[in-house]
Motif scaffolding. Structure first.
Motif, PDB file in Angstrom:
ATOM      1  N   GLN A   1     -15.252 -10.869  14.405  1.00 26.14           N
ATOM      2  CA  GLN A   1     -15.267 -12.252  14.882  1.00 26.14           C
ATOM      3  C   GLN A   1     -14.324 -12.396  16.073  1.00 26.14           C
ATOM      4  O   GLN A   1     -13.181 -11.984  16.016  1.00 26.14           O
ATOM      5  CB  GLN A   1     -14.823 -13.200  13.765  1.00 26.14           C
ATOM      6  CG  GLN A   1     -14.877 -14.668  14.156  1.00 26.14           C
ATOM      7  CD  GLN A   1     -14.416 -15.579  13.027  1.00 26.14           C
ATOM      8  OE1 GLN A   1     -14.080 -15.115  11.935  1.00 26.14           O
ATOM      9  NE2 GLN A   1     -14.401 -16.860  13.282  1.00 26.14           N
ATOM     10  N   VAL A   2     -14.836 -12.967  17.123  1.00 29.89           N
ATOM     11  CA  VAL A   2     -14.029 -13.144  18.332  1.00 29.89           C
ATOM     12  C   VAL A   2     -13.165 -14.389  18.215  1.00 29.89           C
ATOM     13  O   VAL A   2     -13.644 -15.459  17.837  1.00 29.89           O
ATOM     14  CB  VAL A   2     -14.932 -13.264  19.571  1.00 29.89           C
ATOM     15  CG1 VAL A   2     -14.114 -13.645  20.795  1.00 29.89           C
ATOM     16  CG2 VAL A   2     -15.679 -11.953  19.821  1.00 29.89           C
ATOM     17  N   GLN A   3     -11.900 -14.237  18.536  1.00 35.95           N
ATOM     18  CA  GLN A   3     -10.992 -15.376  18.570  1.00 35.95           C
ATOM     19  C   GLN A   3     -10.032 -15.221  19.749  1.00 35.95           C
ATOM     20  O   GLN A   3      -9.570 -14.122  20.038  1.00 35.95           O
ATOM     21  CB  GLN A   3     -10.170 -15.480  17.287  1.00 35.95           C
ATOM     22  CG  GLN A   3     -10.896 -16.105  16.115  1.00 35.95           C
ATOM     23  CD  GLN A   3      -9.963 -16.406  14.951  1.00 35.95           C
ATOM     24  OE1 GLN A   3      -9.250 -15.543  14.488  1.00 35.95           O
ATOM     25  NE2 GLN A   3      -9.974 -17.661  14.514  1.00 35.95           N
ATOM     26  N   LEU A   4      -9.763 -16.327  20.418  1.00 34.54           N
ATOM     27  CA  LEU A   4      -8.737 -16.401  21.441  1.00 34.54           C
ATOM     28  C   LEU A   4      -7.821 -17.545  21.026  1.00 34.54           C
ATOM     29  O   LEU A   4      -8.262 -18.692  20.943  1.00 34.54           O
ATOM     30  CB  LEU A   4      -9.324 -16.666  22.818  1.00 34.54           C
ATOM     31  CG  LEU A   4     -10.095 -15.533  23.502  1.00 34.54           C
ATOM     32  CD1 LEU A   4     -11.478 -15.355  22.902  1.00 34.54           C
ATOM     33  CD2 LEU A   4     -10.188 -15.777  24.998  1.00 34.54           C
ATOM     34  N   VAL A   5      -6.559 -17.241  20.739  1.00 35.05           N
ATOM     35  CA  VAL A   5      -5.630 -18.238  20.212  1.00 35.05           C
ATOM     36  C   VAL A   5      -4.463 -18.405  21.176  1.00 35.05           C
ATOM     37  O   VAL A   5      -3.655 -17.489  21.361  1.00 35.05           O
ATOM     38  CB  VAL A   5      -5.116 -17.834  18.816  1.00 35.05           C
ATOM     39  CG1 VAL A   5      -4.160 -18.884  18.281  1.00 35.05           C
ATOM     40  CG2 VAL A   5      -6.288 -17.635  17.853  1.00 35.05           C
ATOM     41  N   GLU A   6      -4.397 -19.590  21.759  1.00 38.90           N
ATOM     42  CA  GLU A   6      -3.345 -19.888  22.736  1.00 38.90           C
ATOM     43  C   GLU A   6      -2.104 -20.458  22.060  1.00 38.90           C
ATOM     44  O   GLU A   6      -2.203 -21.096  21.006  1.00 38.90           O
ATOM     45  CB  GLU A   6      -3.837 -20.914  23.770  1.00 38.90           C
ATOM     46  CG  GLU A   6      -5.107 -20.556  24.499  1.00 38.90           C
ATOM     47  CD  GLU A   6      -6.354 -21.137  23.854  1.00 38.90           C
ATOM     48  OE1 GLU A   6      -7.373 -21.292  24.562  1.00 38.90           O
ATOM     49  OE2 GLU A   6      -6.308 -21.429  22.638  1.00 38.90           O
ATOM     50  N   SER A   7      -0.964 -20.241  22.698  1.00 35.42           N
ATOM     51  CA  SER A   7       0.289 -20.839  22.232  1.00 35.42           C
ATOM     52  C   SER A   7       1.252 -20.929  23.415  1.00 35.42           C
ATOM     53  O   SER A   7       1.001 -20.351  24.472  1.00 35.42           O
ATOM     54  CB  SER A   7       0.912 -20.010  21.107  1.00 35.42           C
ATOM     55  OG  SER A   7       1.252 -18.721  21.567  1.00 35.42           O
ATOM     56  N   GLY A   8       2.340 -21.667  23.210  1.00 32.64           N
ATOM     57  CA  GLY A   8       3.379 -21.743  24.223  1.00 32.64           C
ATOM     58  C   GLY A   8       3.440 -23.041  25.014  1.00 32.64           C
ATOM     59  O   GLY A   8       4.354 -23.240  25.816  1.00 32.64           O
ATOM     60  N   GLY A   9       2.473 -23.912  24.805  1.00 37.26           N
ATOM     61  CA  GLY A   9       2.488 -25.173  25.527  1.00 37.26           C
ATOM     62  C   GLY A   9       3.592 -26.096  25.030  1.00 37.26           C
ATOM     63  O   GLY A   9       4.218 -25.850  24.008  1.00 37.26           O
ATOM     64  N   GLY A  10       3.833 -27.163  25.784  1.00 34.00           N
ATOM     65  CA  GLY A  10       4.856 -28.113  25.394  1.00 34.00           C
ATOM     66  C   GLY A  10       5.207 -29.050  26.528  1.00 34.00           C
ATOM     67  O   GLY A  10       4.500 -29.130  27.537  1.00 34.00           O
ATOM     68  N   LEU A  11       6.320 -29.728  26.360  1.00 34.02           N
ATOM     69  CA  LEU A  11       6.816 -30.669  27.359  1.00 34.02           C
ATOM     70  C   LEU A  11       7.906 -29.995  28.189  1.00 34.02           C
ATOM     71  O   LEU A  11       8.886 -29.488  27.625  1.00 34.02           O
ATOM     72  CB  LEU A  11       7.378 -31.910  26.667  1.00 34.02           C
ATOM     73  CG  LEU A  11       8.094 -32.937  27.555  1.00 34.02           C
ATOM     74  CD1 LEU A  11       7.130 -33.532  28.567  1.00 34.02           C
ATOM     75  CD2 LEU A  11       8.726 -34.030  26.702  1.00 34.02           C
ATOM     76  N   VAL A  12       7.725 -29.977  29.501  1.00 34.76           N
ATOM     77  CA  VAL A  12       8.716 -29.395  30.398  1.00 34.76           C
ATOM     78  C   VAL A  12       8.946 -30.347  31.568  1.00 34.76           C
ATOM     79  O   VAL A  12       8.122 -31.234  31.827  1.00 34.76           O
ATOM     80  CB  VAL A  12       8.278 -28.018  30.927  1.00 34.76           C
ATOM     81  CG1 VAL A  12       8.258 -26.994  29.808  1.00 34.76           C
ATOM     82  CG2 VAL A  12       6.931 -28.090  31.618  1.00 34.76           C
ATOM     83  N   GLN A  13      10.049 -30.126  32.259  1.00 31.10           N
ATOM     84  CA  GLN A  13      10.381 -30.966  33.406  1.00 31.10           C
ATOM     85  C   GLN A  13       9.872 -30.320  34.697  1.00 31.10           C
ATOM     86  O   GLN A  13       9.708 -29.098  34.764  1.00 31.10           O
ATOM     87  CB  GLN A  13      11.885 -31.155  33.488  1.00 31.10           C
ATOM     88  CG  GLN A  13      12.467 -31.933  32.319  1.00 31.10           C
ATOM     89  CD  GLN A  13      13.940 -32.256  32.522  1.00 31.10           C
ATOM     90  OE1 GLN A  13      14.637 -31.584  33.276  1.00 31.10           O
ATOM     91  NE2 GLN A  13      14.412 -33.285  31.843  1.00 31.10           N
ATOM     92  N   PRO A  14       9.647 -31.129  35.705  1.00 27.06           N
ATOM     93  CA  PRO A  14       9.235 -30.554  37.001  1.00 27.06           C
ATOM     94  C   PRO A  14      10.229 -29.503  37.478  1.00 27.06           C
ATOM     95  O   PRO A  14      11.447 -29.691  37.361  1.00 27.06           O
ATOM     96  CB  PRO A  14       9.225 -31.781  37.927  1.00 27.06           C
ATOM     97  CG  PRO A  14       8.955 -32.931  37.016  1.00 27.06           C
ATOM     98  CD  PRO A  14       9.668 -32.599  35.731  1.00 27.06           C
TER      99      PRO A  14
END
Length: 123
Positions: A1-14
């Motif tokens: 079964q193919v899966q692509l699981v993203e992580s690491g996103g969030g709130l950051v400042q410019p």
């Protein structure tokens, strides 16, 4: 079964840096071009970056010089290193696989993609 699981996103400042990860299962990282596209609220999908099976990197005009894409076959993981982020980088970021990089950068005819990780750039 193919899966692509993203992580690491969030709130950051410019101006900050952020690294997104995508763990791939179901195929070898050498089988497809791998990359990222994003979609901001109310906007069309936009290709961000791609790395070909030949290790050539391609970036969208809006992120050239700021984002870097890489992959680690031992960890079955694709990375998107984001630096000097701007408020206009705010979007949900999706990891994708395709036969060629132009399909990811052009967000057309991609083979597989994940469910996305949100990135918000705000002060």
């Amino acid at each position: 079964q193919v899966q692509l699981v993203e992580s690491g996103g969030g709130l950051v400042q410019p101006g900050d840096s952020l690294t997104l990860s995508c763990v791939v299962s179901g195929f070898s990282l050498d089988r497809y071009a791998l990359g990222w596209f994003r979609q901001a609220p109310g906007k069309e999908r936009e290709g961000v970056s791609c790395i070909s099976t030949g290790e050539e990197a391609v970036h969208g005009d809006s992120v050239k010089g700021r984002f870097t894409i890489s992959k680690d076959s031992d960890k079955d993981t694709v990375y998107l290193q984001m630096s000097m982020v701007k408020p206009e980088d705010t979007a949900v970021y999706y990891c994708a696989a395709a036969e060629e990089c132009w399909r990811i950068v052009g967000t057309y005819g991609m083979k597989y993609w994940g469910t996305g990780t949100p990135v918000t750039v705000s002060s």
